[in-house]
Design a protein around this motif. Sequence first.
Motif, PDB file in Angstrom:
ATOM      1  N   ASN A   1      -8.475  -8.062  -7.621  1.00  0.00           N
ATOM      2  CA  ASN A   1      -8.832  -6.657  -7.872  1.00  0.00           C
ATOM      3  C   ASN A   1      -7.678  -5.931  -8.562  1.00  0.00           C
ATOM      4  O   ASN A   1      -7.043  -5.045  -7.981  1.00  0.00           O
ATOM      5  CB  ASN A   1      -9.209  -5.946  -6.565  1.00  0.00           C
ATOM      6  N   CYS A   2      -7.424  -6.336  -9.802  1.00  0.00           N
ATOM      7  CA  CYS A   2      -6.225  -5.894 -10.520  1.00  0.00           C
ATOM      8  C   CYS A   2      -6.533  -4.927 -11.668  1.00  0.00           C
ATOM      9  O   CYS A   2      -7.653  -4.851 -12.160  1.00  0.00           O
ATOM     10  CB  CYS A   2      -5.478  -7.096 -11.087  1.00  0.00           C
ATOM     11  N   ARG A   3      -5.479  -4.242 -12.095  1.00  0.00           N
ATOM     12  CA  ARG A   3      -5.518  -3.378 -13.268  1.00  0.00           C
ATOM     13  C   ARG A   3      -4.255  -3.666 -14.081  1.00  0.00           C
ATOM     14  O   ARG A   3      -3.187  -3.901 -13.510  1.00  0.00           O
ATOM     15  CB  ARG A   3      -5.576  -1.915 -12.854  1.00  0.00           C
TER      16      ARG A   3
ATOM     17  N   ASP B   1       0.827  -1.227   0.000  1.00  0.00           N
ATOM     18  CA  ASP B   1       0.000   0.000   0.000  1.00  0.00           C
ATOM     19  C   ASP B   1       0.857   1.271   0.000  1.00  0.00           C
ATOM     20  O   ASP B   1       0.518   2.265   0.642  1.00  0.00           O
ATOM     21  CB  ASP B   1      -0.942   0.015   1.207  1.00  0.00           C
TER      22      ASP B   1
ATOM     23  N   SER C   1      -7.255   5.474  -8.309  1.00  0.00           N
ATOM     24  CA  SER C   1      -7.827   4.785  -7.157  1.00  0.00           C
ATOM     25  C   SER C   1      -6.896   3.732  -6.564  1.00  0.00           C
ATOM     26  O   SER C   1      -7.087   3.281  -5.435  1.00  0.00           O
ATOM     27  CB  SER C   1      -9.157   4.125  -7.546  1.00  0.00           C
ATOM     28  N   LEU C   2      -5.863   3.335  -7.338  1.00  0.00           N
ATOM     29  CA  LEU C   2      -4.907   2.354  -6.825  1.00  0.00           C
ATOM     30  C   LEU C   2      -3.720   3.007  -6.132  1.00  0.00           C
ATOM     31  O   LEU C   2      -2.818   2.311  -5.665  1.00  0.00           O
ATOM     32  CB  LEU C   2      -4.398   1.457  -7.965  1.00  0.00           C
ATOM     33  N   ASN C   3      -3.697   4.324  -6.054  1.00  0.00           N
ATOM     34  CA  ASN C   3      -2.594   5.001  -5.387  1.00  0.00           C
ATOM     35  C   ASN C   3      -2.505   4.561  -3.923  1.00  0.00           C
ATOM     36  O   ASN C   3      -3.497   4.608  -3.178  1.00  0.00           O
ATOM     37  CB  ASN C   3      -2.792   6.519  -5.448  1.00  0.00           C
TER      38      ASN C   3
ATOM     39  N   GLU D   1      -2.444   1.669  -2.773  1.00  0.00           N
ATOM     40  CA  GLU D   1      -3.385   0.572  -2.502  1.00  0.00           C
ATOM     41  C   GLU D   1      -2.887  -0.764  -3.055  1.00  0.00           C
ATOM     42  O   GLU D   1      -3.602  -1.763  -2.980  1.00  0.00           O
ATOM     43  CB  GLU D   1      -4.756   0.882  -3.114  1.00  0.00           C
ATOM     44  N   ILE D   2      -1.696  -0.825  -3.619  1.00  0.00           N
ATOM     45  CA  ILE D   2      -1.226  -2.038  -4.297  1.00  0.00           C
ATOM     46  C   ILE D   2      -0.588  -3.000  -3.301  1.00  0.00           C
ATOM     47  O   ILE D   2       0.284  -2.613  -2.522  1.00  0.00           O
ATOM     48  CB  ILE D   2      -0.221  -1.678  -5.409  1.00  0.00           C
TER      49      ILE D   2
ATOM     50  N   LEU E   1      -1.676   6.682 -10.176  1.00  0.00           N
ATOM     51  CA  LEU E   1      -2.421   5.428 -10.212  1.00  0.00           C
ATOM     52  C   LEU E   1      -3.889   5.585  -9.835  1.00  0.00           C
ATOM     53  O   LEU E   1      -4.601   4.592  -9.695  1.00  0.00           O
ATOM     54  CB  LEU E   1      -1.752   4.413  -9.282  1.00  0.00           C
TER      55      LEU E   1
ATOM     56  N   CYS F   1      -2.317  -5.016  -8.341  1.00  0.00           N
ATOM     57  CA  CYS F   1      -3.539  -5.502  -7.695  1.00  0.00           C
ATOM     58  C   CYS F   1      -3.723  -4.892  -6.313  1.00  0.00           C
ATOM     59  O   CYS F   1      -2.765  -4.750  -5.546  1.00  0.00           O
ATOM     60  CB  CYS F   1      -3.492  -7.023  -7.572  1.00  0.00           C
ATOM     61  N   GLU F   2      -4.964  -4.577  -6.015  1.00  0.00           N
ATOM     62  CA  GLU F   2      -5.297  -3.962  -4.737  1.00  0.00           C
ATOM     63  C   GLU F   2      -5.146  -4.942  -3.582  1.00  0.00           C
ATOM     64  O   GLU F   2      -4.789  -4.554  -2.467  1.00  0.00           O
ATOM     65  CB  GLU F   2      -6.733  -3.431  -4.786  1.00  0.00           C
TER      66      GLU F   2
END
Length: 217
Positions: free
Chosen positions: A193-195, A170, A206-208, A210-211, A204, A186-187
């Motif tokens: 919950n990946c991109r 994160d 919403s994934l900022n 959060e990975i 990133l 992935c979150e």
Amino acid sequence: MRIGTKRMLLKLATGIAIACTTAVVFLPSVASAATTAYATTTVTVRERPSTNSDRVDTLTAGETVRVEGCRDAWCYISSPERGFVKADYLSTNRTATVRINPNFNLSFNFPQGSFTVGNGGVSIGIGNGNNNEDEDFGEVCFFSGSSYSGSQFCVEEGDSISRLPSNWNDRISSFRNPDGLRVTVCEDRNYNNCRIYTTSARQLGSLNDEISSLRVR
């Protein structure tokens, strides 16, 4: 040369090269005493001195290792796990990057080919063909800040991390992907919950921060 024979010779040559690579580290005439060093970032420990070799362990930034010997591109460590680490990611100083210098080279020819252990890593030749045992793959570097700022660590092509270490979980805010590799971030751990990206990402969304897991292909 028949394919079966060529494969057998390649396997034999690879085994000899690996054995000699490890043995040379301990030869008194070319190797220095074991050295304490520190990982400068999160880095993969390999079974052999090649980015195409199996992963043995993952070091975190600042982790202490025991270096038995190095050449230009790789160092052999005996703790916390035995394996090979790229010299660029090790330092003899915990607070400043002090590059470890190489200390051995070895070449050997045999009737159907050759191998070289030296500044370019391990190179194996069979007959008239070429072998890319030490081929360098692309990599993606991840940053704690947006626009490629802050702390960083790099992941080589073909690697995956199902659970980021606590000091990076994160915390990723951007990454550089100069080779256009397929990057899955992935979150959740274990790739949920990946991109997927094939470019660099300065931010990133919403994934900022959060990975928790990632892959590079």
